[in-house]
Design a protein around this motif. Sequence first.
Motif, mmCIF file in Angstrom:
data_model
loop_
_atom_site.group_PDB
_atom_site.id
_atom_site.type_symbol
_atom_site.label_atom_id
_atom_site.label_comp_id
_atom_site.label_asym_id
_atom_site.label_seq_id
_atom_site.Cartn_x
_atom_site.Cartn_y
_atom_site.Cartn_z
ATOM 1 N N VAL A 38 83.115 -44.423 54.272
ATOM 2 C CA VAL A 38 81.805 -45.051 54.276
ATOM 3 C C VAL A 38 81.016 -44.572 53.066
ATOM 4 O O VAL A 38 80.931 -43.373 52.799
ATOM 5 N N GLY A 40 77.228 -45.415 51.771
ATOM 6 C CA GLY A 40 76.001 -46.144 52.084
ATOM 7 C C GLY A 40 76.250 -47.036 53.284
ATOM 8 O O GLY A 40 76.685 -46.567 54.331
ATOM 9 N N ASP A 41 76.008 -48.335 53.117
ATOM 10 C CA ASP A 41 76.252 -49.268 54.222
ATOM 11 C C ASP A 41 77.569 -50.024 54.061
ATOM 12 O O ASP A 41 77.838 -50.968 54.787
ATOM 13 N N GLN A 42 78.400 -49.602 53.128
ATOM 14 C CA GLN A 42 79.693 -50.241 52.884
ATOM 15 C C GLN A 42 80.816 -49.426 53.519
ATOM 16 O O GLN A 42 80.784 -48.186 53.488
ATOM 17 N N VAL A 43 81.811 -50.108 54.068
ATOM 18 C CA VAL A 43 82.969 -49.445 54.662
ATOM 19 C C VAL A 43 84.206 -49.868 53.883
ATOM 20 O O VAL A 43 84.436 -51.057 53.651
ATOM 21 N N TYR A 44 84.988 -48.874 53.457
ATOM 22 C CA TYR A 44 86.208 -49.114 52.686
ATOM 23 C C TYR A 44 87.404 -48.632 53.490
ATOM 24 O O TYR A 44 87.292 -47.698 54.283
ATOM 25 N N ASN A 45 88.553 -49.248 53.261
ATOM 26 C CA ASN A 45 89.787 -48.851 53.912
ATOM 27 C C ASN A 45 90.694 -48.169 52.882
ATOM 28 O O ASN A 45 91.018 -48.767 51.855
ATOM 29 N N THR A 57 90.392 -50.606 49.639
ATOM 30 C CA THR A 57 89.863 -51.961 49.696
ATOM 31 C C THR A 57 88.543 -51.973 50.455
ATOM 32 O O THR A 57 88.272 -51.090 51.265
ATOM 33 N N LYS A 58 87.762 -52.985 50.174
ATOM 34 C CA LYS A 58 86.457 -53.147 50.812
ATOM 35 C C LYS A 58 86.612 -53.967 52.065
ATOM 36 O O LYS A 58 87.425 -54.819 52.179
#
Length: 58
Positions: A38, A40-45, A57-58
Motif C-alpha cells: 500500500v 497512500g490510497d493505492q494498492v499494488y500486488n 502491478t497496480k
Amino acid sequence: MTATRPAEFSRPGATALQRLPEHDAEVLTAGGNQALIVLGDQVYNLRITRAGKLILTK
C-alpha cells in the motif's frame, strides 16, 4: 530463490546506494509468492514468478 546483490554493495566505500533499505521479498510474501503493498490510497500486488523474478502491478 537466491538473491544476489550488485557488485557496488560488496565494495568497501560503496556509494549512497548502500544506505537504501533492503527488504527480503520472501519475507514480504510470508513464504508465498504474492503480497499487497500500500502506498497512500493505492494498492499494488507484488508477485514472485516461478523464474524468481519480481512483478509489481497496480
